[in-house]
Design a protein around this motif. Structure first.
Motif, PDB file in Angstrom:
ATOM      1  N   ALA A   1       4.222  -6.419  -5.714  1.00 43.89           N
ATOM      2  CA  ALA A   1       4.914  -5.140  -5.490  1.00 43.89           C
ATOM      3  C   ALA A   1       3.898  -4.023  -5.375  1.00 43.89           C
ATOM      4  O   ALA A   1       2.776  -4.131  -5.893  1.00 43.89           O
ATOM      5  N   PRO A   2       4.262  -2.963  -4.704  1.00 47.64           N
ATOM      6  CA  PRO A   2       3.340  -1.814  -4.597  1.00 47.64           C
ATOM      7  C   PRO A   2       3.049  -1.236  -5.987  1.00 47.64           C
ATOM      8  O   PRO A   2       3.842  -1.341  -6.916  1.00 47.64           O
ATOM      9  N   ALA A   3       1.875  -0.614  -6.070  1.00 45.82           N
ATOM     10  CA  ALA A   3       1.413  -0.113  -7.369  1.00 45.82           C
ATOM     11  C   ALA A   3       2.308   0.994  -7.916  1.00 45.82           C
ATOM     12  O   ALA A   3       2.453   1.154  -9.136  1.00 45.82           O
ATOM     13  N   TYR A   4       2.994   1.755  -7.024  1.00 43.19           N
ATOM     14  CA  TYR A   4       3.789   2.881  -7.524  1.00 43.19           C
ATOM     15  C   TYR A   4       5.026   2.417  -8.291  1.00 43.19           C
ATOM     16  O   TYR A   4       5.675   3.215  -8.988  1.00 43.19           O
ATOM     17  N   PHE A   5       5.363   1.077  -8.170  1.00 39.06           N
ATOM     18  CA  PHE A   5       6.492   0.556  -8.947  1.00 39.06           C
ATOM     19  C   PHE A   5       6.263   0.723 -10.452  1.00 39.06           C
ATOM     20  O   PHE A   5       7.209   0.743 -11.236  1.00 39.06           O
ATOM     21  N   ASN A   6       4.975   0.809 -10.827  1.00 37.79           N
ATOM     22  CA  ASN A   6       4.666   0.960 -12.246  1.00 37.79           C
ATOM     23  C   ASN A   6       4.711   2.416 -12.719  1.00 37.79           C
ATOM     24  O   ASN A   6       4.515   2.690 -13.914  1.00 37.79           O
ATOM     25  N   GLN A   7       4.950   3.313 -11.761  1.00 36.21           N
ATOM     26  CA  GLN A   7       5.001   4.734 -12.116  1.00 36.21           C
ATOM     27  C   GLN A   7       6.456   5.163 -12.343  1.00 36.21           C
ATOM     28  O   GLN A   7       7.354   4.757 -11.609  1.00 36.21           O
TER      29      GLN A   7
ATOM     30  N   ALA B   1      17.562   3.857 -14.887  1.00 38.69           N
ATOM     31  CA  ALA B   1      18.222   2.552 -14.863  1.00 38.69           C
ATOM     32  C   ALA B   1      18.370   2.036 -13.446  1.00 38.69           C
ATOM     33  O   ALA B   1      18.135   0.846 -13.179  1.00 38.69           O
ATOM     34  N   LEU B   2      18.760   2.887 -12.514  1.00 37.99           N
ATOM     35  CA  LEU B   2      18.952   2.465 -11.125  1.00 37.99           C
ATOM     36  C   LEU B   2      17.618   2.144 -10.460  1.00 37.99           C
ATOM     37  O   LEU B   2      17.498   1.163  -9.697  1.00 37.99           O
ATOM     38  N   ILE B   3      16.614   2.998 -10.693  1.00 33.75           N
ATOM     39  CA  ILE B   3      15.283   2.728 -10.114  1.00 33.75           C
ATOM     40  C   ILE B   3      14.729   1.420 -10.664  1.00 33.75           C
ATOM     41  O   ILE B   3      14.169   0.586  -9.915  1.00 33.75           O
ATOM     42  N   GLU B   4      14.878   1.205 -11.966  1.00 40.56           N
ATOM     43  CA  GLU B   4      14.377  -0.021 -12.583  1.00 40.56           C
ATOM     44  C   GLU B   4      15.112  -1.239 -12.027  1.00 40.56           C
ATOM     45  O   GLU B   4      14.481  -2.292 -11.774  1.00 40.56           O
ATOM     46  N   LEU B   5      16.413  -1.127 -11.801  1.00 45.76           N
ATOM     47  CA  LEU B   5      17.175  -2.235 -11.215  1.00 45.76           C
ATOM     48  C   LEU B   5      16.666  -2.554  -9.820  1.00 45.76           C
ATOM     49  O   LEU B   5      16.468  -3.732  -9.467  1.00 45.76           O
ATOM     50  N   PHE B   6      16.454  -1.507  -9.018  1.00 46.91           N
ATOM     51  CA  PHE B   6      15.965  -1.722  -7.651  1.00 46.91           C
ATOM     52  C   PHE B   6      14.615  -2.411  -7.664  1.00 46.91           C
ATOM     53  O   PHE B   6      14.375  -3.402  -6.943  1.00 46.91           O
ATOM     54  N   ARG B   7      13.717  -1.919  -8.468  1.00 47.37           N
ATOM     55  CA  ARG B   7      12.355  -2.463  -8.465  1.00 47.37           C
ATOM     56  C   ARG B   7      12.314  -3.877  -9.023  1.00 47.37           C
ATOM     57  O   ARG B   7      11.558  -4.735  -8.524  1.00 47.37           O
ATOM     58  N   THR B   8      13.139  -4.140 -10.022  1.00 44.33           N
ATOM     59  CA  THR B   8      13.169  -5.498 -10.588  1.00 44.33           C
ATOM     60  C   THR B   8      13.684  -6.494  -9.571  1.00 44.33           C
ATOM     61  O   THR B   8      13.081  -7.573  -9.360  1.00 44.33           O
ATOM     62  N   GLU B   9      14.838  -6.187  -8.932  1.00 41.67           N
ATOM     63  CA  GLU B   9      15.408  -7.086  -7.927  1.00 41.67           C
ATOM     64  C   GLU B   9      14.461  -7.239  -6.738  1.00 41.67           C
ATOM     65  O   GLU B   9      14.317  -8.332  -6.169  1.00 41.67           O
ATOM     66  N   ASN B  10      13.829  -6.147  -6.342  1.00 39.65           N
ATOM     67  CA  ASN B  10      12.893  -6.211  -5.213  1.00 39.65           C
ATOM     68  C   ASN B  10      11.696  -7.092  -5.542  1.00 39.65           C
ATOM     69  O   ASN B  10      11.250  -7.909  -4.711  1.00 39.65           O
ATOM     70  N   SER B  11      11.146  -6.951  -6.748  1.00 40.64           N
ATOM     71  CA  SER B  11       9.977  -7.740  -7.156  1.00 40.64           C
ATOM     72  C   SER B  11      10.310  -9.220  -7.231  1.00 40.64           C
ATOM     73  O   SER B  11       9.469 -10.086  -6.880  1.00 40.64           O
ATOM     74  N   ILE B  12      11.514  -9.569  -7.679  1.00 40.27           N
ATOM     75  CA  ILE B  12      11.907 -10.971  -7.804  1.00 40.27           C
ATOM     76  C   ILE B  12      11.911 -11.653  -6.451  1.00 40.27           C
ATOM     77  O   ILE B  12      11.518 -12.826  -6.314  1.00 40.27           O
TER      78      ILE B  12
ATOM     79  N   ASP C   1       0.802  -1.215   0.000  1.00 41.74           N
ATOM     80  CA  ASP C   1       0.000   0.000   0.000  1.00 41.74           C
ATOM     81  C   ASP C   1       0.845   1.280   0.000  1.00 41.74           C
ATOM     82  O   ASP C   1       0.325   2.385   0.091  1.00 41.74           O
ATOM     83  N   LYS C   2       2.150   1.164  -0.092  1.00 43.16           N
ATOM     84  CA  LYS C   2       3.010   2.352  -0.071  1.00 43.16           C
ATOM     85  C   LYS C   2       2.850   3.111  -1.385  1.00 43.16           C
ATOM     86  O   LYS C   2       2.825   2.518  -2.468  1.00 43.16           O
ATOM     87  N   THR C   3       2.763   4.409  -1.289  1.00 40.46           N
ATOM     88  CA  THR C   3       2.581   5.249  -2.483  1.00 40.46           C
ATOM     89  C   THR C   3       3.809   6.132  -2.789  1.00 40.46           C
ATOM     90  O   THR C   3       3.985   6.585  -3.911  1.00 40.46           O
ATOM     91  N   GLY C   4       4.642   6.376  -1.753  1.00 41.13           N
ATOM     92  CA  GLY C   4       5.829   7.198  -1.965  1.00 41.13           C
ATOM     93  C   GLY C   4       7.066   6.348  -2.217  1.00 41.13           C
ATOM     94  O   GLY C   4       7.032   5.111  -2.101  1.00 41.13           O
ATOM     95  N   LEU C   5       8.143   6.969  -2.588  1.00 36.64           N
ATOM     96  CA  LEU C   5       9.387   6.255  -2.886  1.00 36.64           C
ATOM     97  C   LEU C   5      10.003   5.693  -1.622  1.00 36.64           C
ATOM     98  O   LEU C   5       9.892   6.276  -0.531  1.00 36.64           O
TER      99      LEU C   5
END
Length: 475
Positions: A406-412, A389-400, A53-57
């Motif tokens: 994953a929280p919905a804001y990952f798609n933003q 690139a760094l944000i995408e790396l973080f979110r990809t590794e976190n989702s795996i 449910d987190k909406t912020g970074l």
């Protein structure tokens, strides 16, 4: 020093070398490791952080964003300083003043040359007047004394010192010879003999020299009464010659017969009065002749020291010295004018050389200025690409590594605040460079006439200060 440069190098106004010379380059692998993007993404993913449910970074994403924003601010500061540097450097390289100064260099040289002449004019005028006055006195002297010939040529410093040395040598030689003859009758030997002989030889040689130099020359004077001085001088020279020769000879004879307690001077006085030419032996005759010869040599040298006519050399020497003093001052002024001419010609050459170089640099700076906006945009684009690139790396590794979605804001998409690049217009710069280049072309076309004007002004001023002999020729 390397650490300090790495920390503050981005603050430099002047760029260094390379595509991005004063900034840290953004390196994906380095930032990924330094910010622990992968490790933090995995650790947080195992614990399902950030929550659904987190909406912020997340904190890691905030650190990535903060690092990229820091880079962008450095880019903005560097870009501003870089533009200030370019503008300031271009204004410093403006060749207009130098070229205008070069075009006026001939007139400036005339002014400076006239100032040089004006600074020495009073002194030259005084020296010229004094030399002219002495020349007039010299001509009057010649007319008054009915002298149609020129005076004897003045001795040079080397010749003068050579003859002084020869006269001193005559004193020493006669003193040494007399001492040898005296030493036979003296307890002190040669040393004591030289004490007596030295004084007699000095009186004999120097006295004969000065009588010849100061008195005997009056024998050639046009005034009959002045000739009497020459006659008396001749008698004085003969008296000195025979007197010293007789004293020396009879004193030597007295030393040969005197006892230790006797008075040689008294004996010599008695024998000289009783029998002046009553010499004892060949040695006494040789001593008399030698003393006479040395006196005659000194007398003749004194007579021929300078011109034989009394006062002629002294009057001529004053004229020569006055002319030499005037001409040496003329030479000094001419050297100053020559140095000034060299200074202006060197300055003209230097302006041509530096102006050519500065215009080339101006063109390079204008080109750098024209691409400054594009470089700024490139740096900003690099920052935005690195952020994604760094944000995408973080979110990809976190989702795996998550068990929950994953929280919905990952798609933003994380969006950076827009930064507008400074608009750069170099049209005015190019027009100014063209204007300066045209000025340089005009100067290059005029440089030989300018050199000719400087040379003409130099010759004119050079001829204004002339040696006295040229004055006399034109008189």
């Amino acid at each position: 020093m390397g650490i300090v440069r790495s920390m503050f190098g981005w603050m430099q106004a002047a760029p260094a070398r390379g595509d991005n010379p004063a900034l840290y380059p953004l390196d994906f692998d380095e930032l990924k490791k330094k910010l622990s993007v992968v490790d933090e993404a995995r650790r947080m993913g195992v614990h399902n952080n950030p929550p659904q449910d987190k909406t912020g970074l997340s904190a890691v994403e905030e650190r990535i964003l903060s690092r990229i924003e820091e880079y962008r601010h450095k880019v903005i500061g560097w870009s501003h300083d870089h533009m200030v540097y370019l503008k300031r450097h271009m204004s410093e390289l403006d060749v207009t003043k130098d070229i205008n100064r070069a075009r006026e260099s001939a007139e400036e040289f005339k002014r400076r040359s006239n100032n040089v002449i004006a600074a020495h004019d009073h002194e030259l005028h005084q020296l010229d007047s004094e030399a002219q006055r002495l020349t007039t006195e010299f001509e009057l002297f010649k007319a008054r004394h009915r002298l149609l010939r020129e005076p004897k040529k003045q001795m040079g410093p080397l010749s003068r010192w050579l003859w002084i040395s020869i006269i001193a040598l005559l004193v020493i030689l006669e003193g040494a010879a007399n001492a040898y003859f005296f030493s036979a009758g003296l307890a002190g030997g040669l040393a004591q003999g030289f004490l007596y002989a030295g004084m007699l030889s000095a009186i004999n040689v120097l006295g004969g020299f000065f009588i010849g130099k100061k008195g005997l020359k009056y024998l050639w004077h046009v005034n009959p009464f002045a000739k009497l001085i020459g006659v008396f001088s001749l008698l004085a020279a003969l008296a000195l010659l025979f007197g010293i020769a007789l004293i020396t000879t009879h004193l030597r004879d007295a030393f040969a017969v005197v006892t230790l307690d006797g008075d040689a001077m008294a004996i010599a006085h008695q024998t000289m009065l009783a029998s002046p030419f009553g010499f004892h032996g060949v040695d006494s005759i040789i001593l008399f002749l030698m003393s006479s010869v040395f006196s005659i040599m000194a007398l003749v040298k004194g007579l021929t020291w300078g011109d034989i006519y009394p006062g002629y050399s002294a009057t001529s020497d004053r004229v020569i010295e006055a002319r030499a003093l005037h001409d040496s001052q003329v030479e000094l002024v001419r050297e100053e004018l020559s140095d000034l001419k060299d200074e202006f010609e060197e300055a003209l050459d230097k302006i041509l050389e530096t102006s050519k170089r500065d215009i080339v640099q101006l063109k390079e700076l204008a080109e750098n200025k024209s691409i400054a906006g594009q470089r700024f945009s490139n740096y900003q684009g690099k920052a935005e690409h690195m952020l994604h690139a760094l944000i995408e790396l973080f979110r990809t590794e976190n989702s795996i590594h998550r068990k929950l979605p994953a929280p919905a804001y990952f798609n933003q998409k994380v969006v950076l605040p827009p930064v507008e690049a400074e608009q750069v217009d170099i049209q005015a710069d190019l027009e100014d460079i063209a204007r300066q280049e045209a000025l340089l072309d005009e100067l290059l076309a005029q440089v030989e006439p300018i050199r000719g004007q400087i040379q003409s002004a130099f010759v004119s001023c050079y001829d204004q200060v002339t040696p006295l002999r040229d004055h006399l020729k034109s008189a």
